[in-house]
Design an enzyme around this catalytic site. Structure first.
Site, PDB file in Angstrom:
ATOM      1  N   ASP A   1     -30.890 -82.946   2.076  1.00  0.00           N
ATOM      2  CA  ASP A   1     -31.578 -82.643   3.347  1.00  0.00           C
ATOM      3  C   ASP A   1     -31.516 -83.935   4.169  1.00  0.00           C
ATOM      4  OD1 ASP A   1     -33.321 -83.879   1.460  1.00  0.00           O
ATOM      5  OD2 ASP A   1     -35.092 -83.223   2.564  1.00  0.00           O
TER       6      ASP A   1
ATOM      7  N   HIS B   1     -35.193 -93.192  -3.823  1.00  0.00           N
ATOM      8  CA  HIS B   1     -35.375 -91.911  -4.514  1.00  0.00           C
ATOM      9  C   HIS B   1     -34.038 -91.205  -4.782  1.00  0.00           C
ATOM     10  CE1 HIS B   1     -39.707 -92.068  -3.721  1.00  0.00           C
ATOM     11  NE2 HIS B   1     -39.457 -92.262  -2.444  1.00  0.00           N
TER      12      HIS B   1
HETATM   13 CA    CA Z   1     -33.788 -85.891   0.118  1.00  0.00          CA
END
Ligand code: CA
Length: 315
Positions: free
Chosen positions: A11, A247
């Site tokens: 995303d 992340h």
């Molecule tokens: Ca992401």
């Protein structure tokens, strides 16, 4: 190291962009496709950003970009996370519009097709909401046993949440989708906040990247420096440190080098009913579980990971 055949689901916000660059530049990864989803930004913006990032560095081979779903399975999407990722998802950096388009296929269909074409060979790396995968599993539950492994960024075992007190953002963003994936029987590795919050990139690392990068990488380095400093500013406001957790890049790194982390096997369930706790990833830590569904990363050699990340980006 063998080459990992990968579908990466993004995303594309800032840390997704870094994960993309890492996957594009790693000699140990063959990207069989990139699927996009709503989350940090809309699915259309995520798709455009993904194409832009690919064109920034130039893909070494043809990589289909496939647009996915624009909303959670049953909930409303909360809208873009502009205070962390900027209005355009990439720190308001002005990358040229892409010249390529997404392919004419729906991401869940693409995932079903590719997994069936190469049973046992594909590693799925999901660094956003799990919605595309939940829909793919609904269309063809048999892919759960044909995927080599799912490695995903999301969840929190013992660490606190970041979307709420107990839930991580990718899980909280579509708990029903995560619930279905955890119940699918697919072999999965959870790269959650227990480890990603230890993988902190700092301004000193950016300076090292600039010093190491070849001149041919000047545009990419300018982009990376800009988006990271945008991210650092958000971290400063939210966490009080001028640095940022890597992340999504850590999930890509663990997919090709599991030795970066230590894991515990658990039976993880996702809270879908909680008023305060939707998206929490829960495991019974009181007794060693007899049946498990997920390998949960609990420790990370963050220095070795950050060094690898900088080396791959700089090359
Ligand atoms: Ca992401």
């Amino acid at each position: 190291m063998t080459i990992t055949k990968m579908i990466l689901d993004v995303d594309t916000g800032i840390d997704d962009a870094l994960a993309l660059l890492y996957a594009l530049k790693s000699e140990n990864i063959r990207l069989e496709g990139i699927t996009t989803v709503f989350g940090n930004v809309s699915v259309d913006q995520a798709t455009t950003n993904t194409l832009r990032v690919i064109e920034l560095v130039g893909a070494p081979y043809d990589i289909p970009v496939v647009k996915g779903t624009d909303r959670p399975l049953v909930r409303e999407w909360g809208g873009p996370v502009t205070y962390i990722h900027g209005a355009n998802g990439i720190g308001d950096y002005d990358l040229p519009d892409p010249t390529q388009n997404a392919v004419e296929e729906y991401a869940p269909d693409f995932i079903v097709r590719k997994v069936n074409e190469s049973p046992g060979e594909l590693t799925l790396v999901f660094v956003g909401r799990m919605t595309n995968l939940a829909i793919a599993l609904a269309k063809d539950p048999s892919i759960a046993s044909k995927v080599k492994r799912l490695v995903f960024m999301g969840g929190a075992l013992r660490a606190p949440g970041n979307a709420s007190a107990v839930a991580e953002a990718n899980m909280a963003g579509d708990p029903e989708a995560a619930h279905r994936v955890f119940g699918s029987g697919m072999p999965m590795t959870m790269v959650g906040l227990d480890v990603t919050m230890q993988a902190i990139l700092t301004p000193q690392h950016v300076e090292r990247l600039k010093a190491m990068a070849a001149a041919v990488n000047a545009r990419m380095v300018d982009f990376v420096e800009h988006i990271l400093h945008f991210y650092f500013d958000a971290y400063q406001n939210n966490n009080g440190i001028y640095g940022a957790a890597m992340h999504d890049p850590l999930a890509v790194a663990v997919a090709i080098d599991p030795s970066l982390v230590t894991t515990e096997d658990h039976f993880v369930k996702v809270e879908t009913l909680g008023r305060l706790s939707s998206g929490a990833t829960l495991a019974d830590l009181r007794n060693p579980p007899a049946i498990t569904n997920c390998s949960v990363c609990v420790g990370v050699d963050s220095e070795r990971f950050i060094n690898q990340l900088i080396e791959v980006l700089a090359q």
